[in-house]
Structure formats: C-alpha cells, structure tokens
Design a protein around this motif. Sequence first.
Motif, mmCIF file in Angstrom:
data_model
loop_
_atom_site.group_PDB
_atom_site.id
_atom_site.type_symbol
_atom_site.label_atom_id
_atom_site.label_comp_id
_atom_site.label_asym_id
_atom_site.label_seq_id
_atom_site.Cartn_x
_atom_site.Cartn_y
_atom_site.Cartn_z
ATOM 1 N N CYS A 151 -10.481 60.144 -51.498
ATOM 2 C CA CYS A 151 -9.091 60.226 -50.639
ATOM 3 C C CYS A 151 -8.854 59.308 -49.844
ATOM 4 N N ALA A 152 -9.259 58.197 -50.064
ATOM 5 C CA ALA A 152 -8.635 57.038 -50.272
ATOM 6 C C ALA A 152 -7.050 56.411 -49.493
ATOM 7 N N HIS A 153 -6.640 56.056 -49.037
ATOM 8 C CA HIS A 153 -4.970 55.980 -48.845
ATOM 9 C C HIS A 153 -5.243 53.888 -48.319
ATOM 10 N N PRO A 154 -4.317 53.160 -49.007
ATOM 11 C CA PRO A 154 -4.905 51.810 -49.492
ATOM 12 C C PRO A 154 -3.842 51.170 -48.469
ATOM 13 N N LEU A 155 -3.500 50.384 -47.448
ATOM 14 C CA LEU A 155 -3.253 49.547 -46.230
ATOM 15 C C LEU A 155 -2.869 48.470 -47.374
ATOM 16 N N PHE A 156 -1.485 48.546 -47.245
ATOM 17 C CA PHE A 156 -0.674 46.823 -48.401
ATOM 18 C C PHE A 156 -1.575 46.137 -46.624
ATOM 19 N N ALA A 157 -0.931 45.946 -46.025
ATOM 20 C CA ALA A 157 -1.189 44.887 -45.667
ATOM 21 C C ALA A 157 -2.354 44.529 -45.586
ATOM 22 N N ALA A 158 -3.473 45.432 -45.453
ATOM 23 C CA ALA A 158 -4.390 44.147 -45.021
ATOM 24 C C ALA A 158 -5.128 44.472 -46.687
ATOM 25 N N GLY A 159 -4.302 44.519 -47.571
ATOM 26 C CA GLY A 159 -4.299 43.718 -48.688
ATOM 27 C C GLY A 159 -4.055 42.437 -49.082
ATOM 28 N N ALA A 160 -3.297 42.320 -48.478
ATOM 29 C CA ALA A 160 -2.330 40.976 -48.388
ATOM 30 C C ALA A 160 -3.171 40.211 -47.632
ATOM 31 N N ILE A 166 -7.453 54.549 -62.709
ATOM 32 C CA ILE A 166 -8.646 54.689 -61.122
ATOM 33 C C ILE A 166 -9.307 53.127 -61.360
ATOM 34 N N PHE A 167 -10.188 53.156 -60.494
ATOM 35 C CA PHE A 167 -11.126 52.144 -60.088
ATOM 36 C C PHE A 167 -11.943 52.601 -60.221
ATOM 37 N N SER A 168 -13.631 51.817 -60.485
ATOM 38 C CA SER A 168 -14.648 52.016 -60.098
ATOM 39 C C SER A 168 -15.325 50.887 -60.599
ATOM 40 N N MET A 169 -16.481 51.566 -59.586
ATOM 41 C CA MET A 169 -18.018 50.417 -58.868
ATOM 42 C C MET A 169 -19.068 51.327 -59.158
ATOM 43 N N ARG A 170 -19.603 50.371 -60.277
ATOM 44 C CA ARG A 170 -20.961 50.885 -60.729
ATOM 45 C C ARG A 170 -21.841 50.399 -60.512
ATOM 46 N N PHE A 171 -23.116 50.001 -59.957
ATOM 47 C CA PHE A 171 -23.922 50.180 -59.285
ATOM 48 C C PHE A 171 -25.488 50.419 -60.270
ATOM 49 N N ASP A 172 -25.886 49.024 -60.612
ATOM 50 C CA ASP A 172 -26.924 49.093 -61.548
ATOM 51 C C ASP A 172 -28.272 48.861 -60.896
ATOM 52 N N GLY A 173 -29.382 49.728 -60.751
ATOM 53 C CA GLY A 173 -30.373 49.308 -59.911
ATOM 54 C C GLY A 173 -31.007 50.328 -59.632
ATOM 55 N N PRO A 174 -32.474 49.992 -58.950
ATOM 56 C CA PRO A 174 -33.141 51.607 -58.274
ATOM 57 C C PRO A 174 -32.553 52.765 -57.674
ATOM 58 N N ARG A 175 -30.885 52.992 -56.401
ATOM 59 C CA ARG A 175 -30.082 54.050 -56.329
ATOM 60 C C ARG A 175 -28.857 53.453 -56.802
ATOM 61 N N GLY A 176 -28.495 52.930 -58.556
ATOM 62 C CA GLY A 176 -28.032 53.491 -58.843
ATOM 63 C C GLY A 176 -27.104 54.452 -58.496
ATOM 64 N N GLN A 177 -25.651 53.702 -58.996
ATOM 65 C CA GLN A 177 -24.666 55.169 -58.544
ATOM 66 C C GLN A 177 -22.902 54.568 -59.205
ATOM 67 N N THR A 178 -22.222 55.779 -59.228
ATOM 68 C CA THR A 178 -20.498 54.816 -59.996
ATOM 69 C C THR A 178 -19.941 55.537 -58.307
ATOM 70 N N ILE A 179 -19.060 55.117 -58.111
ATOM 71 C CA ILE A 179 -17.910 55.547 -56.926
ATOM 72 C C ILE A 179 -16.344 55.369 -58.105
ATOM 73 N N VAL A 180 -15.735 55.885 -57.552
ATOM 74 C CA VAL A 180 -14.950 56.308 -57.984
ATOM 75 C C VAL A 180 -13.054 56.518 -57.402
ATOM 76 N N THR A 181 -11.722 56.503 -57.179
ATOM 77 C CA THR A 181 -10.967 55.888 -56.873
ATOM 78 C C THR A 181 -9.460 55.818 -57.660
ATOM 79 N N ASN A 182 -8.796 56.750 -57.055
ATOM 80 C CA ASN A 182 -7.242 56.253 -57.711
ATOM 81 C C ASN A 182 -6.597 55.894 -57.005
ATOM 82 N N ARG A 183 -6.965 54.715 -55.767
ATOM 83 C CA ARG A 183 -5.746 54.829 -54.069
ATOM 84 C C ARG A 183 -5.794 53.196 -54.322
#
Length: 152
Positions: free
Chosen positions: A4-13, A73-90
């Motif tokens: 549900c994230a909404h990107p802020l273009f100024a922050a990206g710059a 979509i963009f995702s971050m996959r974390f590998d290790g003892p607390r592995g998870q993948t988080i996904v967003t389309n924003r």
Amino acid sequence: MQACAHPLFAAGAAISLLIMTMSAVGWEFTPRPVCTLSHGTESADLVVTFDPRLAEPYAIAVTAPEPWPDAPIFSMRFDGPRGQTIVTNRQTLSNSGRTLTVTDTGFGNVLNGLEFNGTATALAGDAAVPFPLDGAAPEVQAFRACTTAQSA
C-alpha cells in the motif's frame, strides 16, 4: 515496504543525490541530515532513509550501474534465519532509471530483513541485485534508535 506504499518523488530525488555521492563501502549509519543506512557494493548502492517531515518517512533506494527494467512489481528477498520476501507495486524510477525507490510509513519488515539475515536481493523484472548483510545488524540497530528518537 508494503504493497500500500505511495512513493514520494521528491524523496526519490533526494535519495538519488545521496547515492551518487556514496563510495563502495560497508554498512554505514549516519543520523544527519536524516537517519540514513547505506551500503555500497561493486554492483549497486542501497540507501534506507527516515525523514519524519515526510508523509511517508521511510524510503529505500537501490541504484545500479544500468537502468532497472520497468517492471510491474519490485521485491526484496532476504535469505537467512528469518528469510522473507516483501513485494510492492509502488516503486519509482529516477536517475535515468538507475535508481529504484520505494517509500512507506513503516519499514519494520525491511529493517528485520536487513538485520537478521545473511543476504538481501533486490528484484525487478529480470534484474536481481544481491547485497551481503555482513555487518548490517549494528548499523540497522543504530538506524532504528535514530528513527525512534526523531519520532519522539
């Protein structure tokens, strides 16, 4: 990072400017001008920021030498003892497509992934950019303390 994230273009710059001045180093935390967690490798730079003045104060930006694909979509996959993948389309692209940025109101899942795992991989389309997490935990803890202090 949540769907549900909404990107802020100024922050990206602003983040793009921070990234362009980074050199390839280990994990680093700095409290000024905003809480910043950064890591540079030969393949990419990763920067996480917290700026309580913004509606979505958390941002993560990954800058690669080549432009990111325009993926749904963009995702971050974390590998290790607390592995998870988080996904967003924003996600947004800036810096001629080389910097991919996501903003949100909270980053607990991102910070947990960085602190408690062995590797993180940023994924968009057919692009996969890995980051070793060796040495990240103490810097993530300092970043968390900074965000708590600035939120008070």
